[in-house]
Design a protein around this motif. Structure first.
Motif, PDB file in Angstrom:
ATOM      1  N   GLY A   1       0.824  -1.269  -0.099  1.00 38.35           N
ATOM      2  CA  GLY A   1      -0.182   0.065  -0.025  1.00 38.35           C
ATOM      3  C   GLY A   1       0.823   1.269   0.010  1.00 38.35           C
ATOM      4  N   GLY A   2       0.348   2.313   0.767  1.00 37.24           N
ATOM      5  CA  GLY A   2       0.923   3.608   0.911  1.00 37.24           C
ATOM      6  C   GLY A   2       0.409   4.699   0.108  1.00 37.24           C
ATOM      7  N   THR A   3      -0.615   4.424  -0.693  1.00 34.80           N
ATOM      8  CA  THR A   3      -1.049   5.372  -1.506  1.00 34.80           C
ATOM      9  C   THR A   3      -2.604   5.553  -1.170  1.00 34.80           C
ATOM     10  OG1 THR A   3      -1.941   3.820  -3.318  1.00 34.80           O
ATOM     11  CG2 THR A   3       0.364   4.970  -3.489  1.00 34.80           C
TER      12      THR A   3
ATOM     13  N   ARG B   1       7.689   4.669   5.933  1.00 32.14           N
ATOM     14  CA  ARG B   1       8.307   5.862   5.443  1.00 32.14           C
ATOM     15  C   ARG B   1       8.001   7.011   6.257  1.00 32.14           C
ATOM     16  NH1 ARG B   1      11.862   4.372   3.232  1.00 32.14           N
ATOM     17  NH2 ARG B   1      12.526   3.887   0.911  1.00 32.14           N
TER      18      ARG B   1
ATOM     19  N   ARG C   1       0.996  -4.161   8.447  1.00 27.31           N
ATOM     20  CA  ARG C   1       2.558  -4.455   8.848  1.00 27.31           C
ATOM     21  C   ARG C   1       2.907  -3.494   8.443  1.00 27.31           C
ATOM     22  NH1 ARG C   1       5.664  -5.196   5.332  1.00 27.31           N
ATOM     23  NH2 ARG C   1       7.339  -6.297   6.495  1.00 27.31           N
TER      24      ARG C   1
ATOM     25  N   GLY D   1       7.260  -1.846   7.303  1.00 21.48           N
ATOM     26  CA  GLY D   1       8.424  -1.782   7.111  1.00 21.48           C
ATOM     27  C   GLY D   1       8.923  -2.999   6.070  1.00 21.48           C
ATOM     28  N   GLY D   2      10.007  -2.966   5.609  1.00 19.34           N
ATOM     29  CA  GLY D   2      10.365  -3.814   4.531  1.00 19.34           C
ATOM     30  C   GLY D   2      10.429  -5.231   4.745  1.00 19.34           C
TER      31      GLY D   2
ATOM     32  N   GLY E   1      12.818  -7.280   3.383  1.00 24.01           N
ATOM     33  CA  GLY E   1      14.116  -7.839   3.211  1.00 24.01           C
ATOM     34  C   GLY E   1      14.412  -8.432   1.818  1.00 24.01           C
ATOM     35  N   GLY E   2      13.991  -7.468   0.849  1.00 23.21           N
ATOM     36  CA  GLY E   2      14.322  -7.586  -0.432  1.00 23.21           C
ATOM     37  C   GLY E   2      13.601  -8.701  -0.881  1.00 23.21           C
TER      38      GLY E   2
ATOM     39  N   THR F   1       1.274   0.062  -4.615  1.00 23.01           N
ATOM     40  CA  THR F   1       2.360   1.098  -4.305  1.00 23.01           C
ATOM     41  C   THR F   1       2.021   2.541  -5.193  1.00 23.01           C
ATOM     42  OG1 THR F   1       3.891   0.349  -5.672  1.00 23.01           O
ATOM     43  CG2 THR F   1       3.926  -0.369  -3.042  1.00 23.01           C
ATOM     44  N   HIS F   2       2.930   3.613  -4.997  1.00 18.56           N
ATOM     45  CA  HIS F   2       2.992   4.524  -5.871  1.00 18.56           C
ATOM     46  C   HIS F   2       4.013   4.132  -7.003  1.00 18.56           C
ATOM     47  CE1 HIS F   2       4.399   8.695  -6.928  1.00 18.56           C
ATOM     48  NE2 HIS F   2       3.414   9.265  -6.301  1.00 18.56           N
TER      49      HIS F   2
ATOM     50  N   ALA G   1       7.628   4.030  -6.746  1.00 14.89           N
ATOM     51  CA  ALA G   1       8.120   3.041  -5.723  1.00 14.89           C
ATOM     52  C   ALA G   1       8.438   1.810  -6.407  1.00 14.89           C
ATOM     53  CB  ALA G   1       6.841   2.635  -4.606  1.00 14.89           C
ATOM     54  N   ALA G   2       9.510   2.108  -7.229  1.00 15.51           N
ATOM     55  CA  ALA G   2      10.013   1.251  -8.307  1.00 15.51           C
ATOM     56  C   ALA G   2      10.602  -0.096  -7.738  1.00 15.51           C
ATOM     57  CB  ALA G   2      10.843   1.907  -9.182  1.00 15.51           C
ATOM     58  N   GLU G   3      11.312  -0.126  -6.664  1.00 11.57           N
ATOM     59  CA  GLU G   3      12.113  -0.940  -6.140  1.00 11.57           C
ATOM     60  C   GLU G   3      11.059  -1.832  -5.739  1.00 11.57           C
ATOM     61  OE1 GLU G   3      14.981   0.108  -3.011  1.00 11.57           O
ATOM     62  OE2 GLU G   3      15.631  -2.001  -2.924  1.00 11.57           O
TER      63      GLU G   3
ATOM     64  N   GLN H   1      12.989  12.259  -0.291  1.00 15.14           N
ATOM     65  CA  GLN H   1      14.177  11.419  -0.608  1.00 15.14           C
ATOM     66  C   GLN H   1      14.982  11.838  -1.585  1.00 15.14           C
ATOM     67  OE1 GLN H   1      12.846   6.905   0.001  1.00 15.14           O
ATOM     68  NE2 GLN H   1      11.058   8.099  -0.588  1.00 15.14           N
TER      69      GLN H   1
ATOM     70  N   ARG I   1       6.656  15.243  -9.593  1.00 14.18           N
ATOM     71  CA  ARG I   1       6.721  13.952 -10.340  1.00 14.18           C
ATOM     72  C   ARG I   1       5.186  13.376 -11.026  1.00 14.18           C
ATOM     73  NH1 ARG I   1       8.224  11.059  -5.243  1.00 14.18           N
ATOM     74  NH2 ARG I   1      10.330  10.961  -4.940  1.00 14.18           N
TER      75      ARG I   1
HETATM   76  P1  NAP Z   1      10.607   2.085  -3.056  1.00 17.11           P
HETATM   77  O1  NAP Z   1      11.778   3.094  -3.236  1.00 17.11           O
HETATM   78  O2  NAP Z   1      10.141   1.190  -4.127  1.00 17.11           O
HETATM   79  O3  NAP Z   1      11.016   0.850  -2.030  1.00 17.11           O
HETATM   80  C1  NAP Z   1      12.212   0.761  -1.187  1.00 17.11           C
HETATM   81  C2  NAP Z   1      12.072  -0.370  -0.269  1.00 17.11           C
HETATM   82  O4  NAP Z   1      11.225   0.232   0.766  1.00 17.11           O
HETATM   83  C3  NAP Z   1      11.225  -1.680  -0.798  1.00 17.11           C
HETATM   84  O5  NAP Z   1      12.450  -2.373  -1.376  1.00 17.11           O
HETATM   85  C4  NAP Z   1      10.864  -2.367   0.612  1.00 17.11           C
HETATM   86  O6  NAP Z   1      12.044  -2.811   1.146  1.00 17.11           O
HETATM   87  C5  NAP Z   1      10.368  -1.117   1.080  1.00 17.11           C
HETATM   88  N1  NAP Z   1       8.921  -0.878   1.015  1.00 17.11           N
HETATM   89  C6  NAP Z   1       8.427  -0.041  -0.002  1.00 17.11           C
HETATM   90  N2  NAP Z   1       7.023  -0.018   0.122  1.00 17.11           N
HETATM   91  C7  NAP Z   1       6.713  -0.864   0.922  1.00 17.11           C
HETATM   92  C8  NAP Z   1       5.521  -1.298   1.344  1.00 17.11           C
HETATM   93  N3  NAP Z   1       4.362  -0.675   0.934  1.00 17.11           N
HETATM   94  N4  NAP Z   1       5.209  -2.647   2.249  1.00 17.11           N
HETATM   95  C9  NAP Z   1       6.406  -3.146   2.537  1.00 17.11           C
HETATM   96  N5  NAP Z   1       7.844  -2.625   2.284  1.00 17.11           N
HETATM   97  C10 NAP Z   1       7.825  -1.372   1.341  1.00 17.11           C
HETATM   98  O7  NAP Z   1       9.669   2.602  -2.156  1.00 17.11           O
HETATM   99  P2  NAP Z   1       9.287   4.346  -2.054  1.00 17.11           P
HETATM  100  O8  NAP Z   1       9.136   4.957  -3.277  1.00 17.11           O
HETATM  101  O9  NAP Z   1      10.197   4.695  -0.991  1.00 17.11           O
HETATM  102  O10 NAP Z   1       7.942   4.306  -1.372  1.00 17.11           O
HETATM  103  C11 NAP Z   1       7.688   3.760  -0.045  1.00 17.11           C
HETATM  104  C12 NAP Z   1       6.255   3.683   0.125  1.00 17.11           C
HETATM  105  O11 NAP Z   1       5.846   5.115   0.237  1.00 17.11           O
HETATM  106  C13 NAP Z   1       5.315   2.829  -0.777  1.00 17.11           C
HETATM  107  O12 NAP Z   1       4.389   2.270   0.292  1.00 17.11           O
HETATM  108  C14 NAP Z   1       4.717   3.906  -1.580  1.00 17.11           C
HETATM  109  O13 NAP Z   1       3.348   3.399  -2.014  1.00 17.11           O
HETATM  110  C15 NAP Z   1       4.467   5.253  -1.014  1.00 17.11           C
HETATM  111  N6  NAP Z   1       4.377   6.080  -1.684  1.00 17.11           N
HETATM  112  C16 NAP Z   1       5.612   6.622  -2.219  1.00 17.11           C
HETATM  113  C17 NAP Z   1       5.759   7.555  -2.945  1.00 17.11           C
HETATM  114  C18 NAP Z   1       6.975   7.842  -3.877  1.00 17.11           C
HETATM  115  O14 NAP Z   1       7.113   9.163  -4.453  1.00 17.11           O
HETATM  116  N7  NAP Z   1       7.784   7.150  -4.056  1.00 17.11           N
HETATM  117  C19 NAP Z   1       4.502   8.406  -3.035  1.00 17.11           C
HETATM  118  C20 NAP Z   1       3.663   8.290  -2.326  1.00 17.11           C
HETATM  119  C21 NAP Z   1       3.446   6.721  -1.656  1.00 17.11           C
HETATM  120  P3  NAP Z   1      12.631  -4.311   1.362  1.00 17.11           P
HETATM  121  O15 NAP Z   1      13.376  -4.471   0.132  1.00 17.11           O
HETATM  122  O16 NAP Z   1      13.160  -4.588   2.635  1.00 17.11           O
HETATM  123  O17 NAP Z   1      11.147  -5.257   1.233  1.00 17.11           O
END
Ligand code: NAP
Ligand code: 3Y8
Length: 248
Positions: free
Chosen positions: A8-10, A34, A46, A48-49, A51-52, A72-73, A76-78, A137, A195
């Motif tokens: 999730g996260g969106t 985050r 839940r 937190g990550g 673990g890959g 996810t967003h 959130a490519a990884e 970030q 973005r």
């Molecule tokens: P990311 O760079 O793609 O992910 C980095 C690491 O964070 C992932 O490999 C994973 O760790 C962990 N992770 C990310 N999203 C997760 C989730 N929903 N549940 C569990 N672990 C998660 O991600 P990000 O861009 O930092 O985004 C993090 C969160 O913010 C996501 O939920 C995303 O939907 C939300 N969000 C992001 C953006 C954005 O601009 N990027 C905007 C709005 C909301 P492990 O490898 O250890 O599993």
């Protein structure tokens, strides 16, 4: 027996969680951890990550997950790449709930670029008032152009000192056209960096920029591996084998 994992996260993920809870489907909602106080969800959650890829594959097995929904967003490519790999490894059905990118409308003054480094390069040399709406970030590269007066917007107050002098807005959105116009006018913003997130939660700054005739440097989305993707909660519910009151 269905047991779904929502990455999730969106805002869309929250809408999906509500429908899944209403349908009584067994599911877990996952945040990356985050932000300090993410929104509550009507499902077991839940934070937190994993673990890959291997951590996510282990989670899928140990939690007997039968379906994974990547809500996810788009940036959130990884997480999205890991979900594709872990679901392939565990042979678990995966679907992405991904909002369409915004497209340029009449009157938009967009400079579309691929990444943050190109966004810094696209800013003028002459000092200007710049609104960075890209979170926390990825702001460090803008220290390359310290001549600008930056306004930043984060979900939580910054813990570490900022890499350059900047005005700070702490707000988690979603944002309204009125509040974006007010903010840009009172601060005399001349440039916006954002973005191409899509969705409704962050759209207002683009509409405000168009009304004010301001240039927007738009960072395009990262490439993601091929996966099944839909744009509506209803399509996800159909995929899970449940029609919803939304469109049933
Ligand atoms: P990311 O760079 O793609 O992910 C980095 C690491 O964070 C992932 O490999 C994973 O760790 C962990 N992770 C990310 N999203 C997760 C989730 N929903 N549940 C569990 N672990 C998660 O991600 P990000 O861009 O930092 O985004 C993090 C969160 O913010 C996501 O939920 C995303 O939907 C939300 N969000 C992001 C953006 C954005 O601009 N990027 C905007 C709005 C909301 P492990 O490898 O250890 O599993
Ligand atoms: C932790 C969950 C809801 C969800 C709100 C959407 C809308 C507002 C637009 C601007 C742009 C930005 C940022 C943004 C938007 C929604 C949605 C969306 C952009 C929360 C949330 C989490 C995050 C993480 C956070 C990032 C940051 C990005 C701020 C919750 C509120 C800039 C993305 O401090 C940090 O480290 C924050 C990191 C990833 C991007 C970045 O690199 O800084 N989102 N945002 C999720 C988790 O832990 O898994 O706290 O409740 C979710 C939302 N963010 O409740 O309606 O798109 O759905 N989030 C971007 O678009 O560039 C704000 O300011 O105009």
């Amino acid at each position: 027996m269905t047991r779904a994992l929502i990455l999730g996260g969106t805002a869309d993920a929250s809408l999906l969680a509500a429908e899944i809870a209403r349908a009584g489907i067994d599911a877990v909602y996952s945040y990356g951890g985050r932000t300090r106080a993410p929104a509550d969800q009507p499902l077991p959650t839940r934070i937190g990550g994993f673990g890959g890829v291997s951590g996510l594959a282990d989670y899928i097995r140990s939690e007997r997950i039968t379906h994974v929904i990547d809500a996810t967003h788009p940036f959130a490519a990884e997480m999205s790449r890991n979900a594709v790999a872990a679901c392939a490894e565990t042979d678990t059905p995966l679907i992405a709930l991904e909002r369409a990118p915004w497209t340029r409308a009449t009157g938009d003054n967009w400079i579309e670029i691929a990444d943050v480094a190109a966004a810094v390069a696209a800013l003028p040399e002459a000092p200007a008032k710049v609104f960075l709406a890209i979170g926390r970030q990825h702001i460090a590269p803008f220290a390359m152009k310290p001549q600008h007066a930056y306004t930043l917007r984060f979900v939580d107050p910054p813990e570490a000192p900022l890499p350059f002098a900047a005005e700070m807005i702490v707000s988690r959105g979603p944002f309204t056209l009125h509040s974006e116009l007010e903010m840009m006018r009172t601060r005399g913003i001349a440039w916006i960096v954002a973005r191409n997130s899509g969705g409704d939660g962050a759209r207002a700054k683009f509409d405000a920029a168009r009304m004010l005739g301001l240039p927007v440097i738009v960072i395009s989305r990262p490439e993601l591996p091929r996966r099944r993707r839909v744009e509506s909660v209803n399509d996800v519910m159909q995929w899970l084998g449940h029609s919803t009151r939304l469109g049933a």
